[in-house]
Design an enzyme around this catalytic site. Structure first.
Site, PDB file in Angstrom:
ATOM      1  N   TYR A  12      -0.204  -7.958  17.323  1.00 41.69           N
ATOM      2  CA  TYR A  12      -0.458  -7.143  16.133  1.00 41.69           C
ATOM      3  C   TYR A  12      -1.703  -6.282  16.333  1.00 41.69           C
ATOM      4  CZ  TYR A  12      -1.696  -5.801  11.373  1.00 41.69           C
ATOM      5  OH  TYR A  12      -2.030  -5.077  10.254  1.00 41.69           O
TER       6      TYR A  12
ATOM      7  N   ILE B  34       0.829  -1.205   0.000  1.00 36.18           N
ATOM      8  CA  ILE B  34       0.000   0.000   0.000  1.00 36.18           C
ATOM      9  C   ILE B  34       0.864   1.257   0.000  1.00 36.18           C
ATOM     10  CG2 ILE B  34      -1.590   1.350   1.437  1.00 36.18           C
ATOM     11  CD1 ILE B  34      -2.924  -1.332   2.181  1.00 36.18           C
TER      12      ILE B  34
ATOM     13  N   THR C  65      -1.235  -7.923   0.291  1.00 38.77           N
ATOM     14  CA  THR C  65       0.087  -7.444   0.679  1.00 38.77           C
ATOM     15  C   THR C  65       0.718  -8.477   1.602  1.00 38.77           C
ATOM     16  OG1 THR C  65      -0.633  -6.304   2.700  1.00 38.77           O
ATOM     17  CG2 THR C  65      -0.820  -5.076   0.629  1.00 38.77           C
TER      18      THR C  65
END
Length: 268
Positions: A171, A19, A199
């Site tokens: 995360y 991105i 991604t």
């Protein structure tokens, strides 16, 4: 859109892939000067060269910069470089991110690695660039967050998860912290979930995703000064929606600021 970004400087962290790379392309194509951050000078330069080669973008509009976010002193060095060369930075896109590793990992600064790379580095960089971001009329910060922030809890007494580690929980905690940080009153900031994109982080969400270019489009729209933003707003792709309730609580914002200041303070 090109006229609104022409002549404006935008720093995109994590701009060498995914991105961030596609956001750098779209911003430069719309006339912005894009500061492309990479982990190393070679990676940043290679990404800028690739954009010039594949898009015909004028190389003068791409400025490769490097800092390894696992080292907070490199974040400080990056900020000094940007402040010197771009004292009227229009936008900072806090995009750099990583999946938490399988094994619990601390950085040399003593922080859980995903918390540092995904949040603490962005926190420190934003604060060090505060003057530059507020010099430019309409200046703003766009935090590239995640819908996974809704599953998270910040472990205030054990932010590095020394007692109980889960890579997904680590995360998610980093993404919640980044989302909460958008409500910090010191700069105008928003956070955005750019969608599940193909991604390096796709495996955290599932097997299929939109293209990185589509995700970048949602980020670039928020960078555009023609898009009016409200400090602390959260976007799911192109829709402004309510984040997790805790993300906008004043008490949580203050508590996170205190924690983050403590965790980055030893860098000077």
């Amino acid at each position: 859109m090109s006229s609104t970004l022409s002549g404006r400087s935008v720093l995109v962290t994590g701009a060498t892939a995914g991105i961030g790379y596609e956001a750098a392309r779209q911003l430069a194509e719309r006339g912005a000067t894009v500061l492309m951050h990479g982990r190393t000078p070679a990676e940043a330069q290679a990404a800028a060269d690739a954009l010039v080669a594949t898009s015909g973008i004028d190389s003068s509009r791409l400025v490769p910069l490097a800092a390894d976010f696992t080292h907070l002193d490199e974040v400080e060095s990056l900020a000094r470089t940007v402040n010197r060369a771009h004292p009227d930075l229009f936008c900072l896109v806090n995009n750099a991110g990583m999946a938490a590793p399988e094994r619990h990992t601390l950085t040399a600064d003593g922080n859980e690695i995903a918390l540092q790379v995904n949040f603490l580095a962005a926190y420190l960089l934003t604060n060090l660039l505060q003057d530059a971001l507020t010099n430019a009329p309409g200046g703003r910060v766009v935090n590239v967050s995640s819908s996974l922030h809704r599953t998270a809890a910040i472990q205030w007494n054990d932010p590095h998860r020394l007692r109980r580690y889960s890579r997904l929980a680590a995360y998610a905690q980093s993404q919640l912290a980044l989302t909460v940080f958008a409500s910090d009153p010191r700069v105008t900031a928003v956070s955005v979930h750019p969608g599940v994109c193909d991604t390096g982080l796709l495996h955290l969400y599932g097997n299929e995703g939109e293209t990185a270019a589509e995700g970048a489009g949602h980020v670039v729209r928020l960078v555009d000064p023609a898009t009016e933003i409200v400090n602390g707003a959260y976007y799911d792709r192109d829709r402004c929606v309510a984040p997790a309730p805790v993300a906008t609580e004043e008490r949580t914002v203050k508590r996170l600021t205190k924690l983050a200041d403590l965790l980055v303070s030893h860098t000077g």
